[in-house]
Enzyme design. Structure first.
Site, PDB file in Angstrom:
ATOM      1  N   PHE A   1     157.870  42.144 -38.121  1.00  0.00           N
ATOM      2  CA  PHE A   1     159.468  42.689 -38.733  1.00  0.00           C
ATOM      3  C   PHE A   1     159.179  43.778 -39.730  1.00  0.00           C
ATOM      4  CE2 PHE A   1     163.058  43.238 -41.072  1.00  0.00           C
ATOM      5  CZ  PHE A   1     164.412  42.868 -40.028  1.00  0.00           C
TER       6      PHE A   1
ATOM      7  N   ASP B   1     153.486  46.556 -44.929  1.00  0.00           N
ATOM      8  CA  ASP B   1     154.502  45.722 -45.800  1.00  0.00           C
ATOM      9  C   ASP B   1     154.791  44.701 -46.248  1.00  0.00           C
ATOM     10  OD1 ASP B   1     157.489  45.511 -45.577  1.00  0.00           O
ATOM     11  OD2 ASP B   1     157.903  46.139 -43.397  1.00  0.00           O
TER      12      ASP B   1
ATOM     13  N   LYS C   1     163.315  44.717 -51.141  1.00  0.00           N
ATOM     14  CA  LYS C   1     164.060  43.339 -51.485  1.00  0.00           C
ATOM     15  C   LYS C   1     164.092  42.999 -52.898  1.00  0.00           C
ATOM     16  CE  LYS C   1     164.529  41.197 -46.907  1.00  0.00           C
ATOM     17  NZ  LYS C   1     163.338  41.838 -45.837  1.00  0.00           N
TER      18      LYS C   1
HETATM   19  C1  LIG Z   1     163.358  42.707 -45.058  1.00  0.00           C
HETATM   20  C2  LIG Z   1     162.358  43.151 -44.269  1.00  0.00           C
HETATM   21  C3  LIG Z   1     162.140  44.781 -43.865  1.00  0.00           C
HETATM   22  C4  LIG Z   1     163.975  45.457 -43.569  1.00  0.00           C
HETATM   23  O1  LIG Z   1     164.338  45.566 -44.787  1.00  0.00           O
HETATM   24  P1  LIG Z   1     165.547  45.902 -44.949  1.00  0.00           P
HETATM   25  O2  LIG Z   1     166.295  46.030 -46.484  1.00  0.00           O
HETATM   26  O3  LIG Z   1     166.817  45.147 -44.447  1.00  0.00           O
HETATM   27  O4  LIG Z   1     165.871  47.199 -44.259  1.00  0.00           O
HETATM   28  C5  LIG Z   1     161.299  45.367 -43.512  1.00  0.00           C
HETATM   29  N1  LIG Z   1     160.505  45.065 -43.287  1.00  0.00           N
HETATM   30  C6  LIG Z   1     159.968  43.516 -43.345  1.00  0.00           C
HETATM   31  C7  LIG Z   1     158.801  43.095 -43.505  1.00  0.00           C
HETATM   32  C8  LIG Z   1     161.166  43.151 -44.219  1.00  0.00           C
HETATM   33  O5  LIG Z   1     161.085  41.482 -44.483  1.00  0.00           O
END
Ligand SMILES: *Cc1c(COP(=O)(O)O)cnc(C)c1O
Length: 425
Positions: free
Chosen positions: A144, A231, A273
């Site tokens: 994701f 990520d 986040k």
């Molecule tokens: C939440 C998340 C995203 C996307 O972030 P948004 O602020 O919702 O665009 C990308 N990668 C990971 C691992 C995430 O948990």
């Protein structure tokens, strides 16, 4: 009764006027403080999702809110057409905090992932001499990375992907936690620019890879001159008991009192986040100059990226992580939590597995992905004063704010285990 009707009215309003892009647990929240949330009916809950790990510092942290309020009265946005007096300090702060030479500021997670993809491709063309439009990026199944049209192109979730094509090309999927598959692709494909990976797959259901997965991937990427892109939007900022999950044993200055022994340093680090403690959308790409300098004026940008609100808030939110030793707390409480749940599942027929790291954990429910059992458990948890949500049908993620105390955690363990007990057959 009148208040309950009020909460249903608010849910109905969303349903009547909003896009139907989410299926929320029916709690209508109006206030938050630390690990607690209150709904419009005055019911109090433990937050066990933390807005997908954005609220690591707890709801409405007074220091972060104060920073936000003070900056909002002075200057909010200039765009990058001009300088602002916070951006340089923020950039110095972030590169020092995370030990990279440069930062590209942005707002949402997906936006930062997109920027990392662009930087990686351009690095591939200009530094690795990959032929024009031939650059490829390796990704993992069940990933994701966000919701943009390019990112969903390499999702393995049909719901995220189907009917949103044509999909972007240039991505090769391998199984997660499979360094043999990674090596096989690297050996046979000369145009690979990067390997994009989550150190723990949060959305997929908190899949924790083998201890040496990232360090092996690191060696392979170095060997084949490919950028390792981590990520850490969900796993970063203390969540997993180290400042970054890719730290393993992390090297960062005083964040978690660990040695650099097994630190896996990605070439590109993506954060989002919890950089702002959930008060403002802030994301970032960090890497060294040899990579970041492929981007020159006019080649990338964001109107809100690096605005003085974001800079001020993020610096305060990261100071809170350090001052309150939230990384260490996540590590400590995570061990207690998993030990308690492991103990519970010894005699459980409803929970088959507990996994995770720090305060990013999940339980696997003994039912099919299509079943409603996990949802029903979360509805019962809500009734009992704790908010969590299933991910992928039969998995429930447990990720409370990192400001939780041991006493509060014990209360939560009691709520979770006594709720689960009512589902045992
Ligand atoms: C939440 C998340 C995203 C996307 O972030 P948004 O602020 O919702 O665009 C990308 N990668 C990971 C691992 C995430 O948990």
């Amino acid at each position: 009764m009148e208040t309950l009707a009020h909460s249903q009215q608010l849910i109905d309003l969303e349903h009547a006027h909003g896009a139907h892009d989410y299926h929320p647990i029916p709690a209508v929240l109006e206030r938050g403080e630390g690990v607690y949330l209150w709904d419009v009916d005055g019911e109090k809950y433990f937050d066990f999702l933390s807005a997908y790990s954005a609220v690591n510092q707890g709801h409405c942290h007074p220091r972060i809110v104060n920073a936000l309020q003070k900056q909002a009265e002075v200057l909010t946005l200039t765009s990058r057409a001009f300088h602002n007096n916070k951006l340089g300090k923020y950039m110095e702060y972030m590169t020092d905090y995370f030990n990279f030479e440069r930062i590209l500021p942005s707002n949402t997670g997906a936006e930062a992932v997109e920027a990392a993809i662009k930087i990686t491709r351009k690095w591939g063309y200009t530094q690795k001499n990959i032929p024009e439009n031939k650059a490829e990026i390796i990704v993992c199944s069940q990933n994701f990375h966000g919701r943009t049209s390019t990112i969903i192109s390499f999702s393995s979730d049909p719901g995220s992907k189907n009917n949103f094509g044509p999909h972007a090309s240039g991505f090769i999927t391998i199984p997660y936690n499979d360094t043999e598959a990674l090596e096989a692709i690297l050996e046979t494909h000369p145009n690979i620019a990067g390997f994009l990976v989550e150190p723990i797959q949060g959305e997929a259901g908190v899949f924790t890879p083998d201890e040496d997965f990232l360090s092996k991937a690191r060696s392979l990427c170095s060997e084949y001159n490919v950028l390792l892109i981590a990520d850490e939007i969900q796993t970063g900022i203390g969540r997993t008991g180290s400042l970054l999950a890719s730290c393993g044993n992390c090297s960062c200055k005083g964040h978690c009192e660990r040695q650099a022994a097994t630190y896996t340093r990605p070439d590109i680090l993506i954060l989002g986040k919890a950089i702002s403690g959930g008060t403002y959308p802030v994301s970032a790409v960090l890497c060294d100059s040899s990579i970041m300098d492929v981007i020159q004026p006019g080649q990338h940008g964001s109107t809100f990226g690096g605005n003085p609100m974001a800079c001020t808030i993020a610096m305060e939110a990261l100071e809170v992580i350090r001052d309150e030793k939230l990384t260490q707390n996540a590590r400590h409480l995570g061990k207690l939590f998993r030990a308690a749940l492991q103990d519970y599942i010894k005699t459980s027929t409803i929970v088959t597995k507990v996994r995770g790291k720090g305060l990013l954990n999940a339980i696997v429910i003994n039912d099919t992905e299509e079943s409603k059992t996990a949802w029903n458990i979360c509805m019962k948890l809500k009734e009992n004063g704790l908010l969590a949500k299933p991910t992928h049908g039969n998995i429930i993620r447990f990720a409370p704010p990192l400001v939780m105390t041991e006493v509060q955690l014990q209360d939560c363990i009691d709520i979770i285990t006594s709720t689960l007990r009512t589902f045992e057959v």
